[in-house]
Design an enzyme around this catalytic site. Structure first.
Site, mmCIF file in Angstrom:
data_model
loop_
_atom_site.group_PDB
_atom_site.id
_atom_site.type_symbol
_atom_site.label_atom_id
_atom_site.label_comp_id
_atom_site.label_asym_id
_atom_site.label_seq_id
_atom_site.Cartn_x
_atom_site.Cartn_y
_atom_site.Cartn_z
ATOM 1 C CE LYS A 124 -7.249 0.040 9.944
ATOM 2 N NZ LYS A 124 -6.042 -0.475 9.272
ATOM 3 C CE1 TYR B 60 -9.551 1.796 8.050
ATOM 4 C CE2 TYR B 60 -10.482 3.359 9.618
ATOM 5 C CZ TYR B 60 -9.387 2.839 8.941
ATOM 6 O OH TYR B 60 -8.139 3.375 9.163
ATOM 7 N N GLY C 88 0.838 -1.205 0.000
ATOM 8 C CA GLY C 88 0.000 0.000 0.000
ATOM 9 C C GLY C 88 0.869 1.249 0.000
ATOM 10 C CG ASP D 26 -0.454 0.692 -3.970
ATOM 11 O OD1 ASP D 26 -1.552 0.448 -4.492
ATOM 12 O OD2 ASP D 26 -0.336 1.396 -2.949
ATOM 13 N N GLY E 292 -0.253 4.999 -1.032
ATOM 14 C CA GLY E 292 -1.301 5.695 -0.299
ATOM 15 C C GLY E 292 -0.773 6.908 0.449
ATOM 16 C CD GLN E 293 -3.106 11.037 4.517
ATOM 17 O OE1 GLN E 293 -3.963 10.253 4.932
ATOM 18 N NE2 GLN E 293 -2.947 12.246 5.007
ATOM 19 N NE ARG F 213 -3.683 3.728 -6.701
ATOM 20 C CZ ARG F 213 -3.156 4.805 -6.139
ATOM 21 N NH1 ARG F 213 -2.380 5.604 -6.829
ATOM 22 N NH2 ARG F 213 -3.394 5.112 -4.884
HETATM 23 P P1 NAD Z 1 -4.686 5.015 1.556
HETATM 24 O O1 NAD Z 1 -6.097 4.651 1.204
HETATM 25 O O2 NAD Z 1 -4.203 6.389 1.248
HETATM 26 O O3 NAD Z 1 -3.688 3.996 0.856
HETATM 27 C C1 NAD Z 1 -3.919 2.612 0.823
HETATM 28 C C2 NAD Z 1 -3.092 2.050 -0.321
HETATM 29 O O4 NAD Z 1 -3.311 0.644 -0.352
HETATM 30 C C3 NAD Z 1 -3.510 2.601 -1.704
HETATM 31 O O5 NAD Z 1 -2.384 3.082 -2.403
HETATM 32 C C4 NAD Z 1 -4.122 1.380 -2.399
HETATM 33 O O6 NAD Z 1 -3.887 1.358 -3.806
HETATM 34 C C5 NAD Z 1 -3.390 0.238 -1.699
HETATM 35 N N1 NAD Z 1 -4.129 -1.018 -1.777
HETATM 36 C C6 NAD Z 1 -5.453 -1.214 -1.635
HETATM 37 N N2 NAD Z 1 -5.759 -2.501 -1.797
HETATM 38 C C7 NAD Z 1 -4.586 -3.146 -2.042
HETATM 39 C C8 NAD Z 1 -4.266 -4.495 -2.307
HETATM 40 N N3 NAD Z 1 -5.204 -5.445 -2.390
HETATM 41 N N4 NAD Z 1 -2.967 -4.822 -2.507
HETATM 42 C C9 NAD Z 1 -2.000 -3.856 -2.466
HETATM 43 N N5 NAD Z 1 -2.260 -2.558 -2.233
HETATM 44 C C10 NAD Z 1 -3.550 -2.215 -2.025
HETATM 45 O O7 NAD Z 1 -4.489 4.680 3.098
HETATM 46 P P2 NAD Z 1 -3.510 5.410 4.132
HETATM 47 O O8 NAD Z 1 -4.194 6.634 4.607
HETATM 48 O O9 NAD Z 1 -2.156 5.507 3.571
HETATM 49 O O10 NAD Z 1 -3.565 4.372 5.332
HETATM 50 C C11 NAD Z 1 -2.576 3.373 5.504
HETATM 51 C C12 NAD Z 1 -2.961 2.548 6.716
HETATM 52 O O11 NAD Z 1 -3.040 3.406 7.857
HETATM 53 C C13 NAD Z 1 -4.330 1.853 6.613
HETATM 54 O O12 NAD Z 1 -4.289 0.631 7.285
HETATM 55 C C14 NAD Z 1 -5.243 2.790 7.367
HETATM 56 O O13 NAD Z 1 -6.344 2.119 7.897
HETATM 57 C C15 NAD Z 1 -4.325 3.284 8.452
HETATM 58 N N6 NAD Z 1 -4.766 4.562 9.007
HETATM 59 C C16 NAD Z 1 -4.714 5.693 8.244
HETATM 60 C C17 NAD Z 1 -5.146 6.893 8.784
HETATM 61 C C18 NAD Z 1 -5.110 8.177 7.992
HETATM 62 O O14 NAD Z 1 -5.599 9.203 8.493
HETATM 63 N N7 NAD Z 1 -4.539 8.184 6.782
HETATM 64 C C19 NAD Z 1 -5.625 6.930 10.104
HETATM 65 C C20 NAD Z 1 -5.715 5.752 10.826
HETATM 66 C C21 NAD Z 1 -5.247 4.564 10.275
HETATM 67 N N1 SER Z 2 -8.307 8.832 8.903
HETATM 68 C C1 SER Z 2 -8.962 7.577 9.004
HETATM 69 C C2 SER Z 2 -10.348 7.662 8.502
HETATM 70 O O1 SER Z 2 -10.903 8.739 8.586
HETATM 71 C C3 SER Z 2 -8.978 7.107 10.433
HETATM 72 O O2 SER Z 2 -8.651 5.783 10.445
HETATM 73 O O3 SER Z 2 -10.885 6.696 8.083
#
Ligand code: NAD
Ligand code: SER
Length: 320
Positions: A145, A141, A10, A36, A13-14, A38
């Protein structure tokens, strides 16, 4: 010392976009493999296309690169997850179980699987939510978790897997846009402000939520992963706090830089999700166990976001 080879699943992602360069700094670019669904838009480092729902494909990557650590970041987040609950559950759980199994079978030394404030629900105290508060999430979601936290603990206890986790608050960053969460407004608001636009906020003005600046979130992740195993007392997931604010307070912090900036409040289905989450988090266990301390408050984060996004948008704005 054993050579470490790190896989980030992943990675586009962000969080992955910002974590990748930090891991390359720590382990060396040739020892960090980004994966990832893509290809990344602008990154020439080691990358492999991977659908982590496919166990054979994941195993092949782990074998090919002799992976020793996995950061598993692939997930469907809170708001997007509600549009397809079963599909989101399947993706979140299948990728997790594949990561756990490949880690067990291939002696992966350390695994990071983030959790979220979304693990909490109606029966957790809203202020200073404690580490061991009751977990009854309202989103698919959040349910995934809580399940992931329990599976992580199971693999640690049963198989000795060194798996570590943080309950991230809403993560705020300038490097890339968030991927479908309830806290996404808190990133989008800066993009609007820097471009001289007003902002339509999908939460009410007084909706307080726990948030963290990416720099702090990454430092917490790397500090947790570097901590000696005997200091890790929580194998479900650590509470983690950065700051807490409302959209109105964030707007005011932006107005200190752009006095004419205006936010309009148009709450949608995400309001109910936000109201089910904590407002402030007690992260004292993380502070005690491995010395966690955040560095960014709202005003420092706003300054950094505006300065970094101005650098992104200025060249675009100045083109005639
Ligand atoms: P995101 O949605 O920005 O990125 C997720 C990435 O995973 C994407 O690039 C997507 O293409 C990739 N992905 C999806 N399905 C896939 C698969 N089957 N195989 C390979 N790659 C795949 O998410 P994020 O914000 O970067 O979050 C990363 C982690 O942190 C997640 O577990 C999320 O739950 C956790 N998290 C994020 C936040 C936040 O605010 N960003 C807060 C709490 C927890
Ligand atoms: N930033 C995330 C969401 O809003 C928290 O896990 O889903």
């Amino acid at each position: 010392m054993q050579r470490e080879t790190v896989l980030i699943i992943g990675a586009n992602g962000q969080i992955g976009t910002a974590l990748l360069p930090r891991l390359r700094d720590q382990f060396g670019s040739s020892n960090v493999i980004a994966a990832d669904l893509r290809k990344p838009a602008n990154d020439s480092g080691l990358f492999t296309l991977l659908d982590a729902t496919q166990p054979e494909a994941l195993t092949e990557v782990v074998r090919r690169y002799r992976i020793t650590q996995i950061y598993h970041l692939a997930a469907i987040l809170s708001a997007k997850g509600e549009s397809d609950p079963i599909g989101s559950w399947n993706l979140n759980m299948q990728t997790l179980l594949n990561v756990l199994e490949v880690s067990r079978l291939h002696n992966i030394r350390k695994v990071f699987v983030p959790s979220s404030i979304a693990a909490f629900g109606e029966h957790a105290p809203k202020y200073d939510t404690p580490q061991n508060a009751y977990l009854d999430p309202t989103t698919v979601y959040g349910i995934s978790k809580v399940a992931a936290e329990n599976w992580s603990m199971y693999y640690h206890k049963r198989y000795g897997l060194d798996i570590r986790s943080l309950r991230y608050p809403g993560v705020i960053s300038y490097e890339s846009m968030p991927g479908g969460g309830t806290t996404d407004y808190a990133v989008a608001i800066y993009h609007a402000a820097v471009q001289g636009q007003s902002f339509d906020c999908f939460l009410n003005a007084d909706t307080r939520l726990p948030m963290i600046y990416m720099d702090d979130a990454l430092r917490a992740t790397l500090e947790l992963m570097d901590a000696p195993a005997e200091q890790i007392s929580v194998r479900t997931s650590y509470n983690l706090a950065g700051m807490s604010f409302t959209p109105a307070e964030q707007t005011a912090s932006i107005q200190a830089h752009f006095p004419d900036f205006v936010t309009y409040y148009k709450p949608d289905f995400r309001q109910a999700i936000a109201e089910s989450w904590p407002k402030t988090i007690d992260d004292s266990v993380a502070r005690q166990d491995w010395g966690w301390k955040p560095a960014f408050d709202l005003s420092r984060m706003t300054q950094e976001m505006i300065s970094n996004l101005t650098a992104v948008y200025q060249p675009l704005v100045s083109i005639p």
